[in-house]
Design a protein around this motif. Structure first.
Motif, mmCIF file in Angstrom:
data_model
loop_
_atom_site.group_PDB
_atom_site.id
_atom_site.type_symbol
_atom_site.label_atom_id
_atom_site.label_comp_id
_atom_site.label_asym_id
_atom_site.label_seq_id
_atom_site.Cartn_x
_atom_site.Cartn_y
_atom_site.Cartn_z
ATOM 1 N N ARG A 70 -6.818 -12.027 -4.505
ATOM 2 C CA ARG A 70 -7.992 -11.152 -4.481
ATOM 3 C C ARG A 70 -8.860 -11.396 -5.709
ATOM 4 N NH1 ARG A 70 -3.933 -6.362 -3.203
ATOM 5 N NH2 ARG A 70 -3.452 -6.913 -1.046
ATOM 6 N N SER B 264 -12.189 -11.225 3.261
ATOM 7 C CA SER B 264 -12.599 -9.932 3.791
ATOM 8 C C SER B 264 -12.594 -8.901 2.662
ATOM 9 C CB SER B 264 -11.664 -9.476 4.913
ATOM 10 O OG SER B 264 -10.336 -9.325 4.435
ATOM 11 N N ARG C 127 0.835 -1.192 0.000
ATOM 12 C CA ARG C 127 0.000 0.000 0.000
ATOM 13 C C ARG C 127 0.878 1.253 0.000
ATOM 14 N NH1 ARG C 127 -5.362 -0.610 1.934
ATOM 15 N NH2 ARG C 127 -5.881 -2.719 2.583
ATOM 16 N N TYR D 211 -11.294 -5.976 0.861
ATOM 17 C CA TYR D 211 -10.045 -5.211 0.775
ATOM 18 C C TYR D 211 -10.334 -3.787 0.330
ATOM 19 C CZ TYR D 211 -5.214 -4.051 -0.474
ATOM 20 O OH TYR D 211 -3.981 -3.455 -0.550
ATOM 21 N N SER D 212 -11.283 -3.648 -0.606
ATOM 22 C CA SER D 212 -11.741 -2.347 -1.082
ATOM 23 C C SER D 212 -13.105 -2.570 -1.723
ATOM 24 C CB SER D 212 -10.742 -1.755 -2.092
ATOM 25 O OG SER D 212 -11.157 -0.470 -2.520
ATOM 26 N N VAL E 220 -14.457 -1.612 4.503
ATOM 27 C CA VAL E 220 -13.156 -2.251 4.326
ATOM 28 C C VAL E 220 -12.860 -3.083 5.571
ATOM 29 C CG1 VAL E 220 -10.674 -1.829 4.162
ATOM 30 C CG2 VAL E 220 -12.265 -0.486 2.774
ATOM 31 N N GLU F 14 -10.290 -9.991 -0.542
ATOM 32 C CA GLU F 14 -9.032 -10.692 -0.264
ATOM 33 C C GLU F 14 -9.375 -12.027 0.381
ATOM 34 O OE1 GLU F 14 -4.926 -9.047 0.576
ATOM 35 O OE2 GLU F 14 -5.773 -9.257 2.594
#
Length: 319
Positions: free
Chosen positions: A279, A248, A78, A250-251, A294, A273
Protein backbone atom coordinates in the motif's frame (compact mmCIF):
# COMPACT_ATOMS: atom_id res chain seq x y z
CA UNK A 1 -36.44 21.12 10.33
CA UNK A 2 -39.38 21.29 7.94
CA UNK A 3 -42.77 22.37 9.24
CA UNK A 4 -44.48 19.59 7.28
CA UNK A 5 -45.83 17.11 9.91
CA UNK A 6 -45.34 14.10 7.61
CA UNK A 7 -41.69 14.97 6.91
CA UNK A 8 -41.11 15.61 10.61
CA UNK A 9 -42.66 12.24 11.51
CA UNK A 10 -40.55 10.48 8.88
CA UNK A 11 -37.39 12.09 10.23
CA UNK A 12 -38.28 11.20 13.82
CA UNK A 13 -38.86 7.60 12.74
CA UNK A 14 -35.47 7.45 11.02
CA UNK A 15 -33.69 8.77 14.11
CA UNK A 16 -35.49 6.16 16.22
CA UNK A 17 -34.17 3.43 13.90
CA UNK A 18 -30.64 4.79 14.35
CA UNK A 19 -31.01 5.02 18.12
CA UNK A 20 -32.02 1.35 18.24
CA UNK A 21 -28.39 0.44 17.50
CA UNK A 22 -27.10 2.08 20.67
CA UNK A 23 -25.65 -0.47 23.08
CA UNK A 24 -25.15 -3.14 20.42
CA UNK A 25 -21.65 -4.56 19.80
CA UNK A 26 -19.56 -2.72 17.20
CA UNK A 27 -16.72 -5.26 16.98
CA UNK A 28 -16.13 -8.80 18.10
CA UNK A 29 -14.46 -9.24 21.47
CA UNK A 30 -10.76 -9.35 20.78
CA UNK A 31 -7.37 -10.12 22.28
CA UNK A 32 -4.39 -7.84 21.87
CA UNK A 33 -2.14 -8.99 19.04
CA UNK A 34 0.84 -8.77 21.41
CA UNK A 35 1.14 -8.51 25.18
CA UNK A 36 2.18 -5.11 26.49
CA UNK A 37 5.91 -5.13 25.78
CA UNK A 38 9.06 -3.04 26.18
CA UNK A 39 10.02 -2.76 22.47
CA UNK A 40 6.70 -1.17 21.52
CA UNK A 41 6.91 1.16 24.52
CA UNK A 42 10.43 2.17 23.48
CA UNK A 43 9.39 2.81 19.86
CA UNK A 44 6.41 4.88 21.02
CA UNK A 45 8.53 6.99 23.38
CA UNK A 46 11.16 7.57 20.71
CA UNK A 47 8.53 8.63 18.18
CA UNK A 48 6.88 10.97 20.70
CA UNK A 49 10.11 12.28 22.18
CA UNK A 50 8.86 11.23 25.62
CA UNK A 51 11.74 10.68 28.07
CA UNK A 52 9.65 10.11 31.20
CA UNK A 53 11.61 7.63 33.37
CA UNK A 54 8.36 5.88 34.34
CA UNK A 55 8.43 4.15 30.94
CA UNK A 56 11.83 2.48 31.38
CA UNK A 57 13.49 0.14 33.84
CA UNK A 58 12.30 -2.92 35.77
CA UNK A 59 9.14 -1.20 37.06
CA UNK A 60 8.21 0.40 33.73
CA UNK A 61 4.62 1.11 32.77
CA UNK A 62 3.27 1.81 29.31
CA UNK A 63 2.43 5.42 28.40
CA UNK A 64 -1.32 5.76 29.00
CA UNK A 65 -1.84 7.28 25.56
CA UNK A 66 -0.77 3.94 24.04
CA UNK A 67 -4.11 2.47 25.12
CA UNK A 68 -5.47 2.07 21.59
CA UNK A 69 -2.16 0.74 20.24
CA UNK A 70 -2.57 -2.54 22.15
CA UNK A 71 -5.95 -3.19 20.47
CA UNK A 72 -5.01 -2.41 16.86
CA UNK A 73 -5.24 -5.22 14.32
CA UNK A 74 -2.26 -4.15 12.20
CA UNK A 75 -2.00 -3.64 8.45
CA UNK A 76 -2.42 -7.29 7.50
CA UNK A 77 -5.85 -7.85 9.01
CA UNK A 78 -9.00 -5.86 9.64
CA UNK A 79 -10.88 -5.63 12.95
CA UNK A 80 -13.94 -7.88 12.99
CA UNK A 81 -16.90 -5.51 12.78
CA UNK A 82 -20.29 -6.83 13.81
CA UNK A 83 -23.33 -7.16 11.57
CA UNK A 84 -25.05 -4.51 13.73
CA UNK A 85 -22.35 -1.92 13.04
CA UNK A 86 -22.34 -2.72 9.32
CA UNK A 87 -26.15 -2.43 9.28
CA UNK A 88 -26.00 0.98 10.94
CA UNK A 89 -23.47 2.31 8.44
CA UNK A 90 -25.42 0.72 5.58
CA UNK A 91 -28.62 2.43 6.72
CA UNK A 92 -26.86 5.78 6.69
CA UNK A 93 -25.27 5.06 3.30
CA UNK A 94 -28.64 4.13 1.81
CA UNK A 95 -30.15 7.46 2.87
CA UNK A 96 -27.42 9.53 1.25
CA UNK A 97 -25.15 9.89 4.31
CA UNK A 98 -22.37 8.07 2.49
CA UNK A 99 -19.43 10.32 3.33
CA UNK A 100 -17.47 9.85 6.55
CA UNK A 101 -14.92 11.79 8.53
CA UNK A 102 -13.30 10.98 11.88
CA UNK A 103 -13.97 13.86 14.27
CA UNK A 104 -12.36 13.10 17.64
CA UNK A 105 -11.47 10.49 20.24
CA UNK A 106 -11.41 10.41 24.04
CA UNK A 107 -9.53 8.13 26.39
CA UNK A 108 -9.96 7.35 30.09
CA UNK A 109 -7.24 5.54 32.05
CA UNK A 110 -8.15 3.47 35.12
CA UNK A 111 -4.97 1.50 35.81
CA UNK A 112 -1.44 1.41 34.36
CA UNK A 113 -0.47 -1.24 31.83
CA UNK A 114 2.80 -3.08 32.38
CA UNK A 115 4.99 -5.31 30.18
CA UNK A 116 3.52 -8.78 30.11
CA UNK A 117 -0.11 -7.72 30.52
CA UNK A 118 -2.45 -9.62 28.18
CA UNK A 119 -5.10 -7.31 26.72
CA UNK A 120 -8.72 -8.10 25.92
CA UNK A 121 -11.19 -5.57 24.57
CA UNK A 122 -14.73 -5.19 23.31
CA UNK A 123 -16.45 -2.39 21.46
CA UNK A 124 -20.06 -1.16 21.49
CA UNK A 125 -22.04 1.49 19.63
CA UNK A 126 -22.35 3.95 22.49
CA UNK A 127 -24.41 6.66 20.85
CA UNK A 128 -25.88 7.97 17.61
CA UNK A 129 -26.62 11.69 17.64
CA UNK A 130 -29.63 13.47 16.26
CA UNK A 131 -29.29 15.07 12.87
CA UNK A 132 -26.58 17.74 12.80
CA UNK A 133 -25.73 20.35 10.20
CA UNK A 134 -22.04 21.06 9.64
CA UNK A 135 -20.02 22.85 6.98
CA UNK A 136 -19.32 19.45 5.41
CA UNK A 137 -23.00 18.57 5.23
CA UNK A 138 -25.89 17.20 7.28
CA UNK A 139 -25.41 13.94 9.13
CA UNK A 140 -25.11 11.95 12.31
CA UNK A 141 -22.28 11.47 14.80
CA UNK A 142 -21.65 7.81 15.65
CA UNK A 143 -19.61 7.10 18.79
CA UNK A 144 -18.11 3.71 19.59
CA UNK A 145 -16.64 2.82 22.98
CA UNK A 146 -13.88 0.27 23.39
CA UNK A 147 -13.24 -1.09 26.88
CA UNK A 148 -9.73 -2.43 27.44
CA UNK A 149 -9.23 -5.05 30.17
CA UNK A 150 -6.43 -6.98 31.82
CA UNK A 151 -7.45 -10.19 33.57
CA UNK A 152 -11.06 -9.06 33.43
CA UNK A 153 -10.30 -5.75 35.15
CA UNK A 154 -11.16 -2.57 33.24
CA UNK A 155 -7.91 -0.74 32.46
CA UNK A 156 -9.14 2.03 30.19
CA UNK A 157 -11.77 3.22 27.76
CA UNK A 158 -11.34 4.58 24.24
CA UNK A 159 -14.15 6.48 22.53
CA UNK A 160 -13.98 7.12 18.79
CA UNK A 161 -16.42 9.38 16.97
CA UNK A 162 -17.19 9.69 13.26
CA UNK A 163 -19.56 11.88 11.29
CA UNK A 164 -21.59 10.08 8.58
CA UNK A 165 -22.94 12.84 6.40
CA UNK A 166 -24.46 13.80 3.08
CA UNK A 167 -21.98 16.22 1.47
CA UNK A 168 -23.29 19.76 1.22
CA UNK A 169 -23.85 21.06 -2.26
CA UNK A 170 -21.63 24.05 -2.83
CA UNK A 171 -22.98 26.62 -5.28
CA UNK A 172 -20.69 27.14 -8.24
CA UNK A 173 -19.39 30.63 -8.69
CA UNK A 174 -20.91 32.30 -11.71
CA UNK A 175 -18.31 33.18 -14.31
CA UNK A 176 -18.41 35.83 -16.94
CA UNK A 177 -19.18 34.43 -20.44
CA UNK A 178 -15.71 35.20 -21.74
CA UNK A 179 -13.95 33.52 -18.82
CA UNK A 180 -13.07 29.86 -19.52
CA UNK A 181 -14.27 27.18 -17.11
CA UNK A 182 -10.85 26.28 -15.74
CA UNK A 183 -9.79 25.30 -12.26
CA UNK A 184 -7.59 27.89 -10.63
CA UNK A 185 -4.09 26.61 -10.14
CA UNK A 186 -2.92 26.72 -6.53
CA UNK A 187 -0.19 29.18 -5.73
CA UNK A 188 3.05 28.34 -3.98
CA UNK A 189 5.67 25.64 -4.10
CA UNK A 190 4.85 22.12 -2.98
CA UNK A 191 6.91 20.68 -0.12
CA UNK A 192 9.84 18.56 -1.26
CA UNK A 193 10.03 14.88 -0.24
CA UNK A 194 12.72 13.98 2.26
CA UNK A 195 15.27 11.91 0.34
CA UNK A 196 17.79 9.84 2.30
CA UNK A 197 20.03 6.84 1.76
CA UNK A 198 17.16 4.43 2.49
CA UNK A 199 14.69 5.81 -0.06
CA UNK A 200 16.87 7.52 -2.70
CA UNK A 201 16.35 4.62 -5.12
CA UNK A 202 12.59 5.04 -4.92
CA UNK A 203 12.76 8.72 -5.89
CA UNK A 204 15.22 7.98 -8.66
CA UNK A 205 12.63 5.55 -10.04
CA UNK A 206 9.89 8.19 -9.79
CA UNK A 207 12.04 10.54 -11.85
CA UNK A 208 12.08 7.83 -14.54
CA UNK A 209 8.30 7.33 -14.16
CA UNK A 210 8.77 3.98 -12.43
CA UNK A 211 7.10 3.02 -9.14
CA UNK A 212 9.60 0.67 -7.52
CA UNK A 213 8.80 -1.75 -4.69
CA UNK A 214 11.45 -3.46 -2.58
CA UNK A 215 11.59 -7.26 -2.57
CA UNK A 216 13.59 -9.13 0.05
CA UNK A 217 16.03 -11.53 -1.59
CA UNK A 218 16.00 -13.65 1.56
CA UNK A 219 12.30 -14.50 1.77
CA UNK A 220 10.79 -12.78 -1.28
CA UNK A 221 8.51 -10.48 0.75
CA UNK A 222 7.50 -7.25 -0.97
CA UNK A 223 7.58 -4.11 1.15
CA UNK A 224 6.60 -0.47 0.92
CA UNK A 225 7.56 2.13 2.00
CA UNK A 226 11.25 1.45 1.50
CA UNK A 227 13.11 0.15 4.56
CA UNK A 228 16.76 -0.81 5.15
CA UNK A 229 15.81 -4.38 6.13
CA UNK A 230 13.05 -6.97 5.91
CA UNK A 231 10.43 -7.05 8.66
CA UNK A 232 9.75 -10.70 7.86
CA UNK A 233 13.16 -12.36 8.06
CA UNK A 234 15.49 -9.49 8.99
CA UNK A 235 17.60 -9.76 5.85
CA UNK A 236 19.30 -6.51 4.76
CA UNK A 237 19.48 -7.69 1.12
CA UNK A 238 16.85 -6.67 -1.41
CA UNK A 239 16.07 -5.96 -5.04
CA UNK A 240 13.33 -3.93 -6.72
CA UNK A 241 10.30 -4.75 -8.84
CA UNK A 242 8.32 -2.22 -10.82
CA UNK A 243 4.66 -1.90 -9.86
CA UNK A 244 2.13 -2.50 -12.62
CA UNK A 245 0.33 0.69 -11.65
CA UNK A 246 -3.02 -1.02 -11.05
CA UNK A 247 -4.68 -0.83 -7.66
CA UNK A 248 -7.70 0.19 -5.63
CA UNK A 249 -8.61 2.61 -2.83
CA UNK A 250 -8.14 0.77 0.48
CA UNK A 251 -9.05 3.84 2.54
CA UNK A 252 -9.12 7.59 2.05
CA UNK A 253 -9.65 11.00 3.64
CA UNK A 254 -10.81 14.28 2.15
CA UNK A 255 -8.60 17.20 3.14
CA UNK A 256 -10.47 20.43 3.85
CA UNK A 257 -8.15 22.16 6.32
CA UNK A 258 -5.68 23.58 6.96
CA UNK A 259 -5.30 25.46 3.72
CA UNK A 260 -1.81 25.67 2.24
CA UNK A 261 -0.80 27.84 -0.72
CA UNK A 262 0.44 24.89 -2.80
CA UNK A 263 -2.81 22.93 -2.45
CA UNK A 264 -6.41 23.67 -3.25
CA UNK A 265 -8.79 21.87 -0.87
CA UNK A 266 -10.92 19.90 -0.78
CA UNK A 267 -8.98 17.00 -2.28
CA UNK A 268 -8.81 13.25 -1.66
CA UNK A 269 -5.77 11.46 -0.21
CA UNK A 270 -5.96 7.69 -0.55
CA UNK A 271 -4.28 4.66 0.95
CA UNK A 272 -3.87 2.74 -2.29
CA UNK A 273 -3.55 -1.04 -2.32
CA UNK A 274 -1.46 -1.95 -5.33
CA UNK A 275 -2.07 -5.12 -7.32
CA UNK A 276 1.19 -6.43 -5.88
CA UNK A 277 -0.30 -6.32 -2.35
CA UNK A 278 1.56 -3.38 -0.79
CA UNK A 279 0.00 0.00 0.00
CA UNK A 280 1.05 3.57 -0.76
CA UNK A 281 -0.39 6.94 0.24
CA UNK A 282 -0.99 9.44 -2.55
CA UNK A 283 -3.57 11.77 -4.06
CA UNK A 284 -6.59 10.37 -5.90
CA UNK A 285 -7.08 12.52 -8.99
CA UNK A 286 -9.32 12.70 -12.04
CA UNK A 287 -12.59 12.24 -10.12
CA UNK A 288 -14.44 14.64 -7.81
CA UNK A 289 -13.25 14.32 -4.22
CA UNK A 290 -16.76 13.37 -3.07
CA UNK A 291 -16.96 10.50 -5.57
CA UNK A 292 -13.93 8.64 -4.20
CA UNK A 293 -14.98 5.36 -2.56
CA UNK A 294 -13.30 2.45 -0.81
CA UNK A 295 -12.66 -0.23 -3.44
CA UNK A 296 -12.58 2.22 -6.38
CA UNK A 297 -10.11 1.03 -9.03
CA UNK A 298 -7.22 3.41 -9.66
CA UNK A 299 -4.37 3.62 -12.13
CA UNK A 300 -0.93 5.10 -11.55
CA UNK A 301 0.19 8.22 -13.33
CA UNK A 302 3.11 10.56 -12.79
CA UNK A 303 2.35 14.25 -12.48
CA UNK A 304 4.85 17.09 -12.77
CA UNK A 305 4.24 19.98 -10.39
CA UNK A 306 7.24 22.16 -11.22
CA UNK A 307 10.67 21.97 -12.86
CA UNK A 308 11.98 19.72 -10.09
CA UNK A 309 9.05 17.82 -8.62
CA UNK A 310 7.39 14.73 -10.10
CA UNK A 311 5.04 12.69 -7.91
CA UNK A 312 3.15 9.41 -8.35
CA UNK A 313 -0.62 9.95 -8.08
CA UNK A 314 -3.58 7.68 -8.82
CA UNK A 315 -6.30 8.33 -11.37
CA UNK A 316 -9.71 7.16 -10.21
CA UNK A 317 -11.42 4.76 -12.63
CA UNK A 318 -15.19 5.18 -12.65
CA UNK A 319 -17.60 2.70 -14.27
Amino acid sequence: MSGDPEIHEEHEGFEARLKAYEGRPAAATGTGRDPVNEPMIRHWCEAMGDTNPAYTGPDAIAPPTMLQAWTMAGLSRRPERTAAYDELLGLLDATGHDAVVATDCEQEYLRPLRPGDEITFDSVIESVSGRKTTKLGTGYFVTTRTDVRVGGELAGTHRFRILKYAPARRPRKRKEPEEPETRKEPEGRRPRPVVNRDNAGFWEGVARHELLIQRCTGCGTLRFPWLPGCNGCGSPDWETVEASGEGSVYSYVVMHHPSFPAFEPPYAVGLIELAEGVRIISNVVGVPYDKVRVGMPVRLEFRRYDDELVLPVFQGVTP
